[in-house]
Design a protein around this motif. Structure first.
Motif, mmCIF file in Angstrom:
data_model
loop_
_atom_site.group_PDB
_atom_site.id
_atom_site.type_symbol
_atom_site.label_atom_id
_atom_site.label_comp_id
_atom_site.label_asym_id
_atom_site.label_seq_id
_atom_site.Cartn_x
_atom_site.Cartn_y
_atom_site.Cartn_z
ATOM 1 N N ALA A 98 9.851 -10.770 1.077
ATOM 2 C CA ALA A 98 10.557 -10.996 -0.162
ATOM 3 C C ALA A 98 11.426 -12.806 -0.127
ATOM 4 O O ALA A 98 12.491 -12.873 -0.292
ATOM 5 C CB ALA A 98 11.478 -9.722 -0.137
ATOM 6 N N ILE A 99 11.335 -12.711 1.817
ATOM 7 C CA ILE A 99 12.409 -13.978 1.889
ATOM 8 C C ILE A 99 12.290 -15.275 1.107
ATOM 9 O O ILE A 99 13.520 -15.162 0.601
ATOM 10 C CB ILE A 99 11.544 -14.570 3.517
ATOM 11 N N ASP A 100 11.109 -15.763 0.554
ATOM 12 C CA ASP A 100 11.507 -16.660 -0.409
ATOM 13 C C ASP A 100 11.806 -16.402 -1.599
ATOM 14 O O ASP A 100 12.472 -17.308 -2.111
ATOM 15 C CB ASP A 100 9.877 -17.320 -0.541
ATOM 16 N N LEU A 101 11.683 -15.050 -1.528
ATOM 17 C CA LEU A 101 12.259 -15.495 -3.778
ATOM 18 C C LEU A 101 14.403 -14.875 -3.153
ATOM 19 O O LEU A 101 14.895 -15.543 -3.983
ATOM 20 C CB LEU A 101 11.637 -13.701 -4.415
ATOM 21 N N VAL A 102 14.282 -13.812 -2.360
ATOM 22 C CA VAL A 102 15.867 -13.811 -1.835
ATOM 23 C C VAL A 102 16.367 -14.914 -1.491
ATOM 24 O O VAL A 102 17.891 -15.480 -2.305
ATOM 25 C CB VAL A 102 15.954 -13.426 -1.015
ATOM 26 N N THR A 103 15.999 -15.705 -1.461
ATOM 27 C CA THR A 103 15.955 -17.147 -1.046
ATOM 28 C C THR A 103 16.594 -18.276 -1.900
ATOM 29 O O THR A 103 17.229 -19.108 -2.243
ATOM 30 C CB THR A 103 15.205 -17.886 0.419
ATOM 31 N N GLU A 104 15.422 -18.350 -3.005
ATOM 32 C CA GLU A 104 15.739 -19.041 -3.941
ATOM 33 C C GLU A 104 16.564 -18.609 -5.246
ATOM 34 O O GLU A 104 17.250 -18.771 -5.630
ATOM 35 C CB GLU A 104 14.138 -18.566 -5.034
ATOM 36 N N LEU A 105 16.813 -17.171 -5.114
ATOM 37 C CA LEU A 105 17.482 -16.275 -5.907
ATOM 38 C C LEU A 105 19.101 -16.948 -5.221
ATOM 39 O O LEU A 105 19.952 -17.007 -6.543
ATOM 40 C CB LEU A 105 17.580 -14.989 -5.742
ATOM 41 N N MET A 106 19.558 -17.257 -4.280
ATOM 42 C CA MET A 106 20.729 -16.721 -3.394
ATOM 43 C C MET A 106 20.871 -18.538 -3.005
ATOM 44 O O MET A 106 22.165 -19.653 -3.316
ATOM 45 C CB MET A 106 20.876 -17.211 -2.504
ATOM 46 N N TYR A 107 19.909 -19.035 -4.291
ATOM 47 C CA TYR A 107 19.883 -21.174 -4.232
ATOM 48 C C TYR A 107 20.325 -21.031 -6.043
ATOM 49 O O TYR A 107 21.937 -22.219 -5.400
ATOM 50 C CB TYR A 107 18.900 -21.337 -4.235
ATOM 51 N N SER A 108 20.265 -20.289 -6.331
ATOM 52 C CA SER A 108 20.700 -20.580 -8.085
ATOM 53 C C SER A 108 22.520 -20.166 -7.673
ATOM 54 O O SER A 108 23.489 -20.212 -8.288
ATOM 55 C CB SER A 108 20.113 -19.111 -8.647
ATOM 56 N N THR A 109 22.764 -19.026 -6.722
ATOM 57 C CA THR A 109 23.963 -18.457 -6.243
ATOM 58 C C THR A 109 25.100 -19.456 -5.556
ATOM 59 O O THR A 109 25.848 -19.227 -5.638
ATOM 60 C CB THR A 109 24.354 -16.916 -6.339
ATOM 61 N N GLY A 110 24.258 -20.830 -5.116
ATOM 62 C CA GLY A 110 24.618 -21.833 -4.102
ATOM 63 C C GLY A 110 25.292 -21.023 -2.258
ATOM 64 O O GLY A 110 26.561 -21.352 -1.866
ATOM 65 N N GLU A 111 24.292 -19.908 -2.538
ATOM 66 C CA GLU A 111 24.836 -19.142 -0.818
ATOM 67 C C GLU A 111 23.687 -19.771 -0.018
ATOM 68 O O GLU A 111 22.008 -19.467 -0.357
ATOM 69 C CB GLU A 111 25.156 -17.739 -1.111
ATOM 70 N N GLU A 112 23.417 -19.395 0.952
ATOM 71 C CA GLU A 112 22.434 -19.944 2.266
ATOM 72 C C GLU A 112 22.084 -18.116 2.469
ATOM 73 O O GLU A 112 22.845 -17.498 2.465
ATOM 74 C CB GLU A 112 22.933 -20.945 3.111
ATOM 75 N N VAL A 113 21.032 -18.622 3.296
ATOM 76 C CA VAL A 113 19.842 -17.085 4.064
ATOM 77 C C VAL A 113 20.097 -16.990 5.146
ATOM 78 O O VAL A 113 18.917 -17.857 5.246
ATOM 79 C CB VAL A 113 19.247 -16.505 2.666
#
Length: 802
Positions: free
Chosen positions: A320-335
């Motif tokens: 799930a890392i890549d998906l969470v990273t991409e979702l957080m990219y859309s909120t402007g947040e880093e993982v």
């Protein structure tokens, strides 16, 4: 237009227009703007903006009642002359065949399906009405007299189409409401802060959740979001034991640790119950890989995007890392990713168990079918061993009791038989995991049931329960019951877990209410269908399966409820395969609609409380269903407190019921023997979720929900249903003896009997019983002569009777 009609009606008869002047009258109506066609650009606005067309098969036409004669009289006939209905029918059929009209209909949102349905309704309305609106009457008279063209009917046809398909007039608004392409924008409170996102990644028993919980306990305020009530309870207990005041919030329970009822700084909850408006210092989201779940994934998406916490700690699989990273990219947040390795080793054995005689203390046999649970536990007991039993439909208290019994070093119970319910939420001292089968029924994203081998993710999750760091066994082992499955298990475990690519979404009550504002006459099920059909999501998301929601919506559609209450009832977390629970929801909704509170006395009468310990498996299954009904009452009590006022009393008797069920589970082998005795005497006793296959109804699967609604409760309670024949022996399973006799004797790989055994649809005891019954029927001459003669003919095996 009405003013014009009134003025014309006041004219003396000799002054009214004659039929020969009808064209002028109809022109006058059109000039008054009686109807205006939408511009072609407006009609096709959805084209070219990237929106896909709606699934028009979901558009249910409203019924238009033909007009009966009224006190105002037939103004159209007075202005012109009575219509010749046979001529009108010819005109209407000619209109329908005009390619130009079909093309024009398409430009106004009427595809071939809708155009046909609208025309059938329009024709029926015209032909069956005692009189028509003056404008329609005059246009039809014009065409009959040769003063008009059949194409002049289109504006009136389109008006009728929009009356029976109101969604045509508001398609742009519906598309805007169902636009799900920017879920991060739904949570302004979370977007107002810059959150720190930490992903704790690793396999089971790697300590990832432990590290996240330590940060949660150290924070000034925090929220834990887990997939199960048991996990929420565990964190609730652990937090309070560490002197960190923590409340518990699940769908059915609220526990405030403060004696004065003030909320604690920390809360442990099931993920659906998390607040996305309350600020916290730390939030923990457990089992993030469930964001892909076809039914519940939306809850993880909501928590991930919406929790208002300075730090959000996410625990789960690396997939799930890549998906969470991409979702957080859309909120402007880093993982920030922290990887963990398993704390104890686990070994895949090179040999299968083969026989229950080879069981050792600390073994756990995993089954994916409740009937296998019953069968295996019965065989273990026959060998003089005690076993604990855990499966999904057991109450949480019973699961914990069985887990404690298995973990207790002083208890003689050293074997566990369980479903994949042990995959998360229970601390168990397991040395060896043994897969009884690798075939597991599942529901895909389309809502279809599938029988397939378990996924790598599922196999790793279950296998990882062996040899946990906190248990007495520091090394784990995993194998299969049958040697043929061992090769497949190794192959499954050696595969890499595919990355999770999409996150689930679900329409909210507010979105459905806005839909209903535009489509006030549509059913809730139909609203959901249209919403999903029109919904737009980008590549990171999918709309969760709504079949269970629609099932409940259809079930209570006839009950008068406001939309918000209806939506809440349809989101109730119940198993639709349990007829007694579904019947209870129906009764709850009916009582609610009458504004009559559901009191403690009412629920006791409905469930026939007090109840006694079960005498057989069927009784045990019914008690589990009653426990679910109490859960349903408690769930509704937190949403409609005035109508479900006796939650505390219901919770008390639910605890008593949990104890009664525990008695049944402790004596489960005795219950199985009682069920087998009942089976031997004739009628087979089976639990709700065991599919009975019959051959006389299109070869489809029969469950209790296939019975008429009025009979479901009687069937589940054992009451004889009038006109319903009791199924006996092999007929109850729908298999024809001559078709499987050879298979039963040989059990060769690939045979029907072997396949049914492997898929969990039959147990070996059932198969032996079928063989005995077939032999009795054969000896008594109940098998057709041609079958007896060809029983040894291999060509005759597997043929069906004609």
């Amino acid at each position: 237009m009405n003013r014009c009609v009134r003025l014309l009606a006041q004219l003396p008869a000799r002054s009214r227009p004659s039929p020969h002047h009808a064209g002028a009258v109809s022109a006058a109506f059109r000039s008054l703007g009686a109807l205006r066609l939408p511009s072609r650009a407006a009609a096709s606005s959805s084209e070219g903006n990237g929106c896909r067309g709606p699934d028009t098969s979901l558009f249910v036409p409203l019924h238009m009642q033909p007009r009966a004669a009224g006190p105002e009289g037939d103004i159209g006939a007075e202005l012109t002359q009575p219509l010749n209905k046979s001529e009108v029918l010819k005109i209407l059929n000619k209109f329908y065949k005009r390619k130009e009209m079909q093309r024009l209909g398409g430009e106004n949102g009427l595809d071939a399906r809708l155009f046909h349905q609208a025309f059938i309704s329009f024709r029926k309305y015209i032909m069956e009405s005692s009189f028509l609106n003056a404008d329609v009457h005059i246009i039809l008279n014009d065409i009959c007299c040769g003063a008009g063209h059949v194409d002049d009917l289109f504006p009136f046809f389109l008006r009728h189409a929009k009356q029976i398909f109101p969604m045509l007039d508001c398609m742009d608004d519906l598309r805007k409401i169902s636009d799900l392409r920017l879920p991060p924008n739904w949570y302004p409170e979370a977007r107002a802060i810059q959150r720190r996102i930490v992903f704790h990644s690793g396999p089971t028993n790697s300590g990832k959740t432990h590290h996240a919980i330590q940060r949660y306990l150290a924070a000034k305020s925090g929220i834990y979001c887990g997939p199960l009530k048991l996990l929420a309870h565990e964190i609730f207990q652990k937090s309070n034991d560490a002197n960190v005041p923590c409340d518990l919030v699940t769908g059915e329970e609220r526990v405030l640790v403060d004696s004065e009822g003030r909320q604690a700084t920390h809360v442990a909850c099931t993920i659906e119950m998390c607040s996305v408006t309350t600020p916290y210092e730390v939030a923990v989201i457990d089992e993030i890989q469930m964001i892909k779940d076809p039914a519940r994934g939306w809850a993880w998406t909501r928590a991930l995007l919406g929790l208002c916490a300075e730090e959000v700690h996410i625990c789960g699989e690396a997939a799930a890392i890549d998906l969470v990273t991409e979702l957080m990219y859309s909120t402007g947040e880093e993982v920030e990713v922290r990887n963990y390795k398993r704390l104890t080793p686990i070994t895949v054995l090179d040999y299968a168990l083969e026989s229950l005689d080879n069981l050792r203390p600390g073994d756990c046999i995993v089954c994916f079918n409740k009937n296998d649970i019953y069968s295996v536990s019965r065989q273990i007991e026959a060998r003089g061993l005690e076993c604990a039993v855990i499966y999904g439909s057991l109450p949480p208290g019973t699961k914990l009791t069985q887990a404690k019994k298995f973990n207790d070093p002083d208890d003689p119970c050293k074997i566990l038989v369980a479903t994949d319910a042990i995959g998360m939420g229970l601390n168990l001292s397991i040395k060896r995991i043994i897969f009884n089968s690798l075939i597991k029924p599942s529901i895909n994203e389309k809502g279809e049931k599938e029988m397939d081998a378990i996924t790598t993710s599922q196999a790793l999750q279950i296998s990882g329960r062996a040899g946990r760091f906190s248990s007495v066994f520091k090394e784990g082992e995993v194998t299969t019951m049958h040697h043929d499955d061992l090769v497949l298990l190794k192959e499954i475990l050696n595969r890499s877990v595919p990355p999770i690519e999409t996150a689930g979404l679900h329409p909210t009550a507010e979105q459905i209410e806005m839909f209903a504002y535009h489509l006030p006459d549509a059913t809730l099920s139909n609203l959901i269908d249209i919403f999903v059909s029109l919904s737009q999501v980008d590549g990171l998301y999918f709309v969760c399966n709504v079949d269970d929601f629609k099932f409940l919506a259809d079930m209570i559609q006839h009950i008068p409820l406001n939309l918000r209450a209806r939506y809440v009832f349809c989101t109730a977390p119940i198993n639709k395969k349990q007829p007694f629970v579904c019947t209870s929801l129906l009764k709850f909704a009916r009582q609610f609609s009458r504004n009559e509170p559901l009191t403690f006395d009412w629920i006791c009468r409905h469930t026939h409380w007090p109840l006694v310990p079960p005498k057989n498996i069927k009784d045990l299954v019914h008690l589990e269903a009653v426990h679910d009904v109490f859960d349903l009452y408690l769930w509704l009590s937190y949403r409609f407190m005035d109508m479900f006022p006796d939650a505390n009393l219901v919770r008390d008797i639910q605890k008593e019921l949990d104890n009664i069920i525990q008695i049944g589970v402790r004596n489960i082998t005795r219950l199985i023997r009682a069920s087998e005795a009942t089976s031997a005497s004739g009628a087979i006793t089976v639990p709700d979720d065991f599919p009975l296959q019959r051959t006389n109804i299109n070869d489809r699967m029969l469950n209790l929900e296939d019975l008429p609604a009025a009979n479901q409760e009687q069937f589940s309670s054992g009451t004889k249903v009038p006109g319903q024949r009791r199924m006996r022996g092999s007929k109850a399973l729908g298999y024809k003896p001559a078709d499987i006799q050879s298979d039963m004797k040989s059990h060769v790989p690939g045979s029907l009997a072997s396949r049914l055994l492997r898929e969990g649809l039959l147990t070996r005891e059932m198969l032996k019983q079928l063989e005995r019954e077939w032999q009795v029927g054969y000896n008594n001459g109940n098998v057709p002569a041609e079958k007896r003669e060809s029983r040894n003919d291999s060509k005759g095996i597997g043929k069906k009777k004609k």
